[in-house]
Structures are given as C-alpha cells and as structure tokens.
Design a protein around this motif. Structure first.
Motif, mmCIF file in Angstrom:
data_model
loop_
_atom_site.group_PDB
_atom_site.id
_atom_site.type_symbol
_atom_site.label_atom_id
_atom_site.label_comp_id
_atom_site.label_asym_id
_atom_site.label_seq_id
_atom_site.Cartn_x
_atom_site.Cartn_y
_atom_site.Cartn_z
ATOM 1 N N VAL A 6 0.838 -1.209 0.000
ATOM 2 C CA VAL A 6 0.000 0.000 0.000
ATOM 3 C C VAL A 6 0.874 1.261 0.000
ATOM 4 C CG1 VAL A 6 -1.957 -1.109 1.149
ATOM 5 C CG2 VAL A 6 -0.198 0.012 2.540
ATOM 6 N N GLY A 7 2.157 1.057 -0.265
ATOM 7 C CA GLY A 7 3.077 2.199 -0.185
ATOM 8 C C GLY A 7 3.765 2.481 -1.503
ATOM 9 N N ASN A 8 5.105 2.526 -1.460
ATOM 10 C CA ASN A 8 5.862 2.977 -2.625
ATOM 11 C C ASN A 8 6.400 1.857 -3.510
ATOM 12 O OD1 ASN A 8 6.795 4.873 -0.040
ATOM 13 N ND2 ASN A 8 6.039 5.967 -1.832
ATOM 14 N N ASP A 9 5.942 0.649 -3.314
ATOM 15 C CA ASP A 9 6.432 -0.428 -4.178
ATOM 16 C C ASP A 9 5.576 -0.486 -5.445
ATOM 17 O OD1 ASP A 9 7.451 -2.641 -5.368
ATOM 18 O OD2 ASP A 9 7.056 -4.036 -3.722
ATOM 19 N N GLY A 38 25.299 7.569 -9.060
ATOM 20 C CA GLY A 38 25.111 6.128 -9.142
ATOM 21 C C GLY A 38 24.826 5.739 -10.570
ATOM 22 N N GLY A 39 24.352 6.672 -11.311
ATOM 23 C CA GLY A 39 24.343 6.572 -12.745
ATOM 24 C C GLY A 39 23.259 5.769 -13.382
ATOM 25 N N GLY A 40 22.871 6.325 -14.425
ATOM 26 C CA GLY A 40 22.127 5.643 -15.465
ATOM 27 C C GLY A 40 20.931 4.846 -15.033
ATOM 28 N N GLY A 41 20.513 4.098 -15.935
ATOM 29 C CA GLY A 41 19.295 3.323 -15.707
ATOM 30 C C GLY A 41 19.601 2.105 -14.882
ATOM 31 N N GLY A 42 18.739 1.201 -14.933
ATOM 32 C CA GLY A 42 18.935 -0.032 -14.188
ATOM 33 C C GLY A 42 19.012 0.253 -12.719
ATOM 34 N N ASN A 43 19.951 -0.361 -12.123
ATOM 35 C CA ASN A 43 20.206 -0.083 -10.732
ATOM 36 C C ASN A 43 18.976 -0.263 -9.874
ATOM 37 O OD1 ASN A 43 21.859 0.465 -8.815
ATOM 38 N ND2 ASN A 43 21.854 2.682 -8.988
ATOM 39 N N GLY A 44 18.024 -0.873 -10.440
ATOM 40 C CA GLY A 44 16.767 -0.954 -9.698
ATOM 41 C C GLY A 44 16.660 -2.241 -8.928
ATOM 42 N N ASN A 45 17.817 -2.771 -8.573
ATOM 43 C CA ASN A 45 17.725 -4.088 -7.940
ATOM 44 C C ASN A 45 17.008 -4.050 -6.606
ATOM 45 O OD1 ASN A 45 19.879 -2.625 -7.266
ATOM 46 N ND2 ASN A 45 21.323 -4.058 -8.208
ATOM 47 N N HIS A 46 16.936 -2.893 -6.006
ATOM 48 C CA HIS A 46 16.147 -2.843 -4.786
ATOM 49 C C HIS A 46 14.675 -2.943 -5.088
ATOM 50 C CE1 HIS A 46 18.485 -1.527 -1.110
ATOM 51 N NE2 HIS A 46 19.277 -2.167 -1.923
ATOM 52 N N GLU A 47 14.364 -2.625 -6.305
ATOM 53 C CA GLU A 47 12.953 -2.661 -6.635
ATOM 54 C C GLU A 47 12.654 -3.769 -7.622
ATOM 55 O OE1 GLU A 47 12.045 1.246 -7.899
ATOM 56 O OE2 GLU A 47 11.822 1.923 -5.845
ATOM 57 N N GLY A 48 13.617 -4.559 -7.869
ATOM 58 C CA GLY A 48 13.343 -5.559 -8.883
ATOM 59 C C GLY A 48 14.060 -6.845 -8.586
ATOM 60 N N ASN A 49 14.690 -7.356 -9.594
ATOM 61 C CA ASN A 49 15.466 -8.564 -9.421
ATOM 62 C C ASN A 49 14.733 -9.661 -8.707
ATOM 63 O OD1 ASN A 49 17.698 -8.046 -10.744
ATOM 64 N ND2 ASN A 49 19.052 -7.901 -8.983
ATOM 65 N N GLY A 50 13.874 -10.206 -9.295
ATOM 66 C CA GLY A 50 13.266 -11.357 -8.639
ATOM 67 C C GLY A 50 11.790 -11.168 -8.549
#
Ligand SMILES: Cc1cc2nc3c(=O)[nH]c(=O)nc-3n(C[C@H](O)[C@H](O)[C@H](O)COP(=O)(O)OP(=O)(O)OC[C@H]3O[C@@H](n4cnc5c(N)ncnc54)[C@H](O)[C@@H]3O)c2cc1C
Length: 795
Positions: free
Chosen positions: A537-540, A774-786
């Motif tokens: 119910v938050g920012n995910d 931290g650069g560029g795109g990606g880097n979204g492993n806190h919000e993704g990866n799995g």
C-alpha cells in the motif's frame, strides 16, 4: 566566550534554549553550530555558504546569547513514565494508536536513556551541560522561559530540530503556541536527512512516488547532493549558572555517571547523595510499567534487559560516543586496533557490505547505524563523509555505493512521509493518494483481517506470530531475535512483514506497531514506510510481490545457523529438515529430541504444525543444505555502473567479522567473538542473573497476557552463560578515546587526540563528496530482481 565576558552582577543575561529530541549529538548538529555563530556576515564555513537554490531556515540563524541551555525531556506520550517515583501522568499511557502496544519497549527505553546520558557527558566535557526533565516538552519549555524571565534573564529564543511526523509536529505546534504567548522566538533547523530539504531538486510535494526516480533526480545534484557536515564548537557557551526552578516534575539527576558506567558493568557508585537518582534508577522506573501491566503486550521484563541475548546483532550501547566509535570501526579502522594495519591488507567491514548485508548473525554484517540515526546520535552526513574517507583509501566499489544507496532510502521515506502526512499511519497507506481506486478495493471490509489483542486468544495466528511460535522456524527465529535483543535484520523484517500482511492477510499496522514497540532503531518514517511498502500500500510499484519464507530461509540461512541460534529446541535437527520441521514423523522428532507440542516453544519443544502452509513453499522443501545460498551475496544484485569487486562466490571463505559458525546454540558467543576484535563500545549488559540453560528452566512462551499476568514470569528463551560476555573489553577512559580519534584524527588526518568538535576537523577532501552519480538506468535491484515469490525484492 570566556568567563570574563559573561555579564556580571545585575546585568541582564541572555539565554538560548536548545530543545533536543531526535538529535542527540554534538557533531554536525545545526543547533549547536549556529548557537555559536554570532552573525552570518562572519561566516566562512563552506557549509554555511552552501549555495542552495532555496533559502532555508538556518540562513539567518545566529545567536548572541551569553548562555546556552540544552534541554532534553523524556516525553510521556512516547515513553511510559508512570514507573518513576511519584510521577503523575497528564495524559493516557504511552501506547500505540490502534493495537495498544507500549510505544517504547524496554530495549529502546534503555537505548534512549544511554543516549541522553552520553550526550550530557559529552556536553559537560565541552563546558556545557544538559537539563534532563520528564513530562511534556512544551510544558517544560514554557516554564523555563517564564522562569528565566522572572529571574531577570532574557530568553533569546528556543531552537529545535524540525521533525516530520505527526506526534513530533504536534509538539512543535504546541511549543509555538506557548512561546507566542511569551513573545519568545521559536526557530527550527534541519539536521535529520542526508540531503538538506532545501537542496532537493523538487518541492517536497513533488517527491516521486517511487524510489528509483527519486534517487535518479537527487543524484543529478552530484557532489552538491550532500552538504558538508557542520563544525561543532570546540568549547560551548556556558550553561546558565542559575536554572529557574519550574513546577514540572523533576528528579535529581545530578548524579555523575561516567559514560563507562552506562555499560552497567560498573556497579553504581555508593556515593549518591540522598535524593539523587542514578541512570539505573531511571531505567528501572521506565521498565516498571512494561512489566506490571496486564494489557497488552509487554514481552520484555527488566530481568531480560539486564543482559541482551549473547547473540544480539546489536550489542552496542546508545549515544554519540558509541556511534562514532562504531563508525570508525566499520568504515575506517576495521579489525585491527593497530593503525599501521589500516591499509588494504586489512580493510574495514564496509569493504564487504554488499556481500554480507543479507547475513543474519553477528554485528558485522551491516553498519548498525540505524539506532544511532533514529535518535540522531550520528548524522547521516558524517556517515557519508566516512564513506568518502574510506573510498579515498580503498577505492569506490559496490560496497560503498550500496551504503549510500540505503541512506538514500532513509531520506526517501522521510520526504515521502512529509509529502503524504498522516497517510503514513493509515491502513490504506500512500496508495490512497497515488492510486485511489486500488486503495478503495483494499479498504473494503474483509480485505485486511483484523485482530483484537484483548479478545483473541493465545492460539490466534497473530498472537502466535508475535510470540514466535508459528511453527515456521525462520519466521519465529526473527521474532525471537527482535523480542530478545531489540533488533532484527532487514532480511528478517521483510520476511516477517510479508508473512503477516501477505501470507496471513492481517492489517499491516499490527506489525508496524509491534515493531514500533520493540525495535531499538524505530523510526516512524522508515518503519511505517517499509511496512506499507511490503504490505503493498506504499511505494512499491509491484505491490503484490510476496516473500516465500521457505525459499528465503534456504537462501539466507542455508546452514541453519540462525534458526538454531534463536530456537534451541531445533538445534539437533539436520539442516535439510530444519526449516520445515512439520515434515518429520514422530520417530524423527524423537530421534532429534524434539518434544511434541501443539504450539509452545521451549528449550526442547517446538510446534508440530505451522499455522499455515502455502502451496508455493513446497517446491523448496527438498533443497539441500547450502544449495543456492545467497548468504554471501546475491549475484543478481548489481549496480549497473558499479565496479564489482571483492565479490566472493558461495563456498569461498566467509567474510571477516562474520563471527564464525555456531557450534552449538549458546555455546558460541557470537558477540564476544566479534566484539573482542571490535573494541570497547561493544561492552554491554549487566552480568546475567543466572544461567537458564544450565538450570534448564526455559518455560514456554505462553500467551503474552499469560506471561505478564499476576504471578506469571516470562523467562526469555535466552542462553549463554553469565561469562559469555567475557569477550567484551571493559571500556576505560583510555580506550574511549579511540572513537574520538577517528573523527578528529582518522578522517581529519590529524593526530588522534579527541576534540569535541570532531567532525569539524574533517579535511576539505573528506567533506567533499567524491561520490559520483550512481548513474544511469537499471540499478533498480532494490525494486526488482526477482519479485514474485523469490522475495528478492528491494533491499
Ligand atoms: C518492515 C520493515 C520495518 C523497518 N523499520 C525500520 C525502522 O523502524 N527504523 C529503521 O531505521 N529502519 C527500518 N527498516 C529498514 C532497515 O531494515 C533498517 O534500517 C536496517 O536493517 C538497519 O540496519 P543497519 O543500520 O545495519 O542497515 P544497513 O544495511 O547498514 O544500512 C545503512 C543505513 O541505511 C538505512 N536503510 C537501510 N535499509 C533501509 C530501508 N529499507 N529503509 C530505510 N532506510 C534504510 C538505515 O538508516 C541504515 O542504518 C525497516 C525495514 C522493514 C522491511
């Protein structure tokens, strides 16, 4: 200012009052910094001239006061004070809003008290002092202002740090109203976040609703994202020689307790004068109501607080001294006390952060900065500067980047909370504002199951969860860790939150309030923000993602060490069955010495059946010990432009500081094993009152009410002999200096002599962030990866 400069005789004295709340530090504290700035014309410090686009409150903050009076008030709305001698509460008990847990549980009560006493000691060493009071800050402040005026002094103003959440803002409003009546200026400073609110490249109301866009936008600020820390005065303005007597409740806390005494290994001095109250007297008073009351949920007894579980991942005491020492150890010094070894051969633990941060055991797997940040005993900017210092020596890599990344998460939750206000605590969460249609669906009766802490019995799923007896070892171990140490890893928090809100489908605020009560590092925006995030119910952006707690157990406790540590009844089980003990038949249970029980957890009994069993768990049942372990890093987690360095493959040697595998529950003292390499701050805990393990009197953790009812005694599931803390070094005045040497010496490149203005001595290079974007795109492993059932979500 020298004593000779102070007003004499009948001259009017000007006093500045600084009210401390969640900023219990001297270093990088805007209150103390600006209290010693006479005029902004004179400013030379780069921090003060920071060329922000927007003006901010501190722009015109300067003081010509003769005296500075720092004040701390234990607020009865946040921490229960009724156990203090003759204390008359003005309002209701300090309980959480919906489910009535004590707002401040025992471990945090202790941590706060330690932090306050440490601040007083540090202020005294800097030529000042701290007035400690109990009650309501607005009453104390108003009465002090009146009192000073009545005795002929002038009050220049009251200054305090701006907070962002409901209760704190209410207090600010109350103080503002009272001060208006006495014509006294109230000024605010910002010292909480890494990024000064004025430096955000957007208005707070426009803070992105998802973390990654937030991060990318703030990273465009580059080296200007984080201001240099502020210099602390080397000598403070004098404390007022005459403090007016005010009608508020007061205790004689003048009893000198050296910060070392806070380790509580040092017996209380017998030299207390009549009426004086010591640190431990106060602590006892704060803990009393937590044990005496029958309603609801008091899990810790003061006996337990005499000594944390020997396996606690947070064996540190509260306060700025402890925080700075930890900072030095984690970011700069590392294992070696010998400064000549602080080279690449012996890098400090942050060099392994990314690899270890998902571990569960020992204090070294992550920074353990959160409790200090929550009470402001450390400034996030000083952590940032410690990262800069580390990188200059050891280079940048994913480890340092990842700590910065996490600090940005902390900021993000602050700014989002300010944007959405009280939705932080609303069952509908931020989603009510960001996606009202979805939120509407989740507001229908039945979407969230409810729990009545008074009526629902001991076998209710939630009661069993909060007591650590769900029958699912990985979940129970995490709850038991929290209850017996006041800390739980991020991995554990995510799993417990997902289990409560997604697997069981209960109102997520039950968990948020339970954490609020028990976590030492409780912080409203991080706690409620993360709970909302996990509950969907938050920012995910992928609100439906759910952790698979069996997969998680096998990923992150692949050798079963963590579960065995917190649930001794399971100590003899082979690892392949440890995370799913319900799959054993009666013969196997007998073979492994496990008593049959429906729902109790004792030294040798554990529930036979889990409270629920999910179909999605089954495919992980057969996974063997160690297979697919992510304990030493998750190869999927990559920062796109980061350099992957020092990345150990599973099966390689364990990282330093891990503490080693437990040979047997209670037999290995993780804390002392690592703490002995860590140094003085790790000292903690009174001598144990006895060895429950030897006496074999670990009774079941019954219903919470049962454990606190009349005559009932809650004996914690705690092991470790009284001597198990022997690895701690007893702090001395000498080794206290080492923490100080860091900020004044290591980061500043100067000699290791302590100075109270420690971080002010940072070199320009230390202050200037060398951190590139931290650069560029990606880097979204806190919000993704799995996602999905992997549980490989954020963090
Ligand atoms: C359900 C839930 C509740 C939480 N409640 C709190 C809370 O009350 N107080 C709190 O400080 N953290 C909370 N966290 C975030 C996180 O678990 C802790 O900050 C972290 O475990 C603290 O250990 P550390 O200092 O060693 O962290 P490290 O891994 O060393 O991280 C460094 C710092 O980054 C910040 N940080 C790391 N992860 C997060 C995160 N997910 N959200 C916000 N900041 C983060 C913290 O300030 C932390 O000290 C919660 C997480 C979850 C999933």
């Amino acid at each position: 200012m020298s004593v000779n400069d102070l007003p004499k005789g009948n001259q009017k004295r000007k006093v500045l009052i600084c009210l401390l709340r969640l900023d219990l530090r001297i270093h990088d504290n805007p209150l103390f910094h600006y209290a010693h700035v006479a005029s902004h014309q004179d400013l030379t410090d780069s921090a003060d001239n920071y060329n922000s686009e927007k003006s901010h409150d501190e722009d015109t903050l300067a003081s010509t006061a003769d005296y500075l009076m720092p004040v701390y008030v234990f607020d009865e709305r946040e921490i229960e004070l009724s156990g203090l001698p003759d204390y008359q509460r003005k309002g209701p008990e300090a309980r959480t809003q919906v489910y009535g847990f004590w707002k401040t549980g025992g471990f945090r009560a202790r941590f706060i008290s330690e932090s306050v006493y440490d601040l007083r000691l540090r202020l005294r060493e800097a030529g000042s002092d701290l007035l400690i009071r109990f009650g309501r800050p607005e009453d104390v402040v108003e009465n002090l202002v009146k009192g000073f005026k009545e005795q002929g002094d002038e009050v220049e103003g009251v200054w305090m740090q701006k907070e962002m959440t409901f209760q704190e803002i209410q207090v600010e409003g109350e103080i503002a109203d009272r001060l208006k009546r006495t014509n006294t200026p109230l000024r605010f400073v910002h010292g909480k976040t890494l990024i000064h609110p004025s430096d955000l490249p957007f208005e707070i109301a426009d803070t992105p609703d998802v973390f990654t866009p937030f991060r990318k936008r703030v990273e465009t600020l580059g080296p200007r994202m984080v201001r240099p820390s502020l210099a602390a005065p080397s000598t403070f303005k004098a404390f007022p020689p005459k403090v007016p007597s005010i009608p508020d409740y007061a205790l004689d806390v003048s009893y000198e307790v050296d910060v070392d005494g806070l380790s509580s290994r040092v017996p209380e001095s017998q030299e207390k004068t009549e009426g004086q109250i010591s640190f431990h007297d106060i602590l006892r008073g704060l803990l009393r109501p937590l044990n005496d009351t029958a309603l609801p949920y008091s899990l810790e007894g003061s006996a337990l607080l005499q000594q944390r579980h020997s396996g606690s991942a947070f064996p540190l005491r509260g306060g700025e001294s402890s925080a700075l020492e930890r900072l030095e150890w984690y970011f700069v010094r590392g294992k070696s006390a010998d400064s000549s070894r602080w080279g690449k051969a012996d890098p400090p633990p942050v060099a392994r952060y990314k690899q270890t941060r998902n571990n569960l055991i020992g204090h070294a797997y992550s920074t353990k900065m959160s409790p200090f940040l929550a009470y402001g005993s450390i400034s996030p900017r000083v952590i940032w500067e410690a990262l800069n210092a580390h990188e200059r020596k050891f280079g940048e890599d994913q480890n340092t980047y990842w700590v910065r990344f996490e600090l940005l998460w902390r900021d993000y939750f602050f700014f989002v909370a300010e944007k959405f206000g009280d939705l932080l605590f609303d069952i509908g969460g931020y989603e009510k504002a960001t996606d009202p249609r979805q939120a509407e669906k989740k507001m229908q009766p039945g979407w969230w199951k409810m729990w009545d802490p008074v009526k629902d019995g001991a076998d209710h799923h939630i009661t069993r969860l909060l007591e650590g007896r769900t029958g699912i070892p990985f979940i129970d171990a995490n709850i038991l860790e929290l209850r017996e140490s006041g800390f739980m890893s991020n991995r554990g928090r995510q799993n417990v939150a997902s289990f409560l809100s997604k697997d069981l489908g209960y109102d997520w605020r039950i968990g948020a309030e339970f954490f609020q009560s028990h976590l030492i590092d409780y912080d409203p925006t991080s706690n409620y923000g993360n709970w909302q995030y996990v509950a969907g119910v938050g920012n995910d952006p992928r609100a439906s993602r759910q952790f698979n707690c069996i997969k998680q157990a096998k990923d992150y406790d692949s050798h079963g060490e963590y579960v065995k540590m917190w649930i001794p009844a399971l100590r003899n089980l082979p690892v392949d069955i440890l995370h799913t003990p319900w799959l054993m038949d009666a013969d196997e249970r007998r073979r492994y010495g496990l008593k049959t029980t429906t729902m109790d957890v004792t030294m040798d009994a554990y529930p036979m059946k889990p409270i629920i069993e999910s179909e999605s768990w089954r495919k992980h049942y057969d996974r063997k010990e160690g297979v697919g372990s992510k304990m030493y890093g998750n190869p999927q987690e990559k920062v796109k432009d980061g350099k992957v360095k020092r990345y150990k493959k599973p099966g390689q040697a364990r990282p330093h500081g891990y503490g080693g595998p437990p040979q047997y529950y209670g037999a290995t003292d993780y804390v002392s094993a690592s703490a002995s390499t860590y140094g003085p701050t790790a000292s903690y805990g009174m001598p144990a009152s006895g060895n429950e393990r030897e006496r074999n009197v670990i009774p079941p953790l019954r219903g919470i009410r049962g454990s606190i009812g009349p005559g009932a005694s809650h004996v914690p599931l705690r092991t470790g002999s009284p001597g198990s803390n022997s690895g701690y070094a007893t702090p001395t005045n000498n080794n206290r200096g080492s923490g100080r040497g860091f900020v004044g010496g290591v980061l500043g490149g100067a000699a290791s002599t302590f100075s109270n203005n420690a971080p002010s001595q940072l070199s320009a290079a230390d202050r200037e962030t060398s951190w590139r974007r931290g650069g560029g795109g990606g880097n979204g492993n806190h919000e993704g990866n799995g996602g999905g059932n992997n549980g490989n979500g954020r963090s």
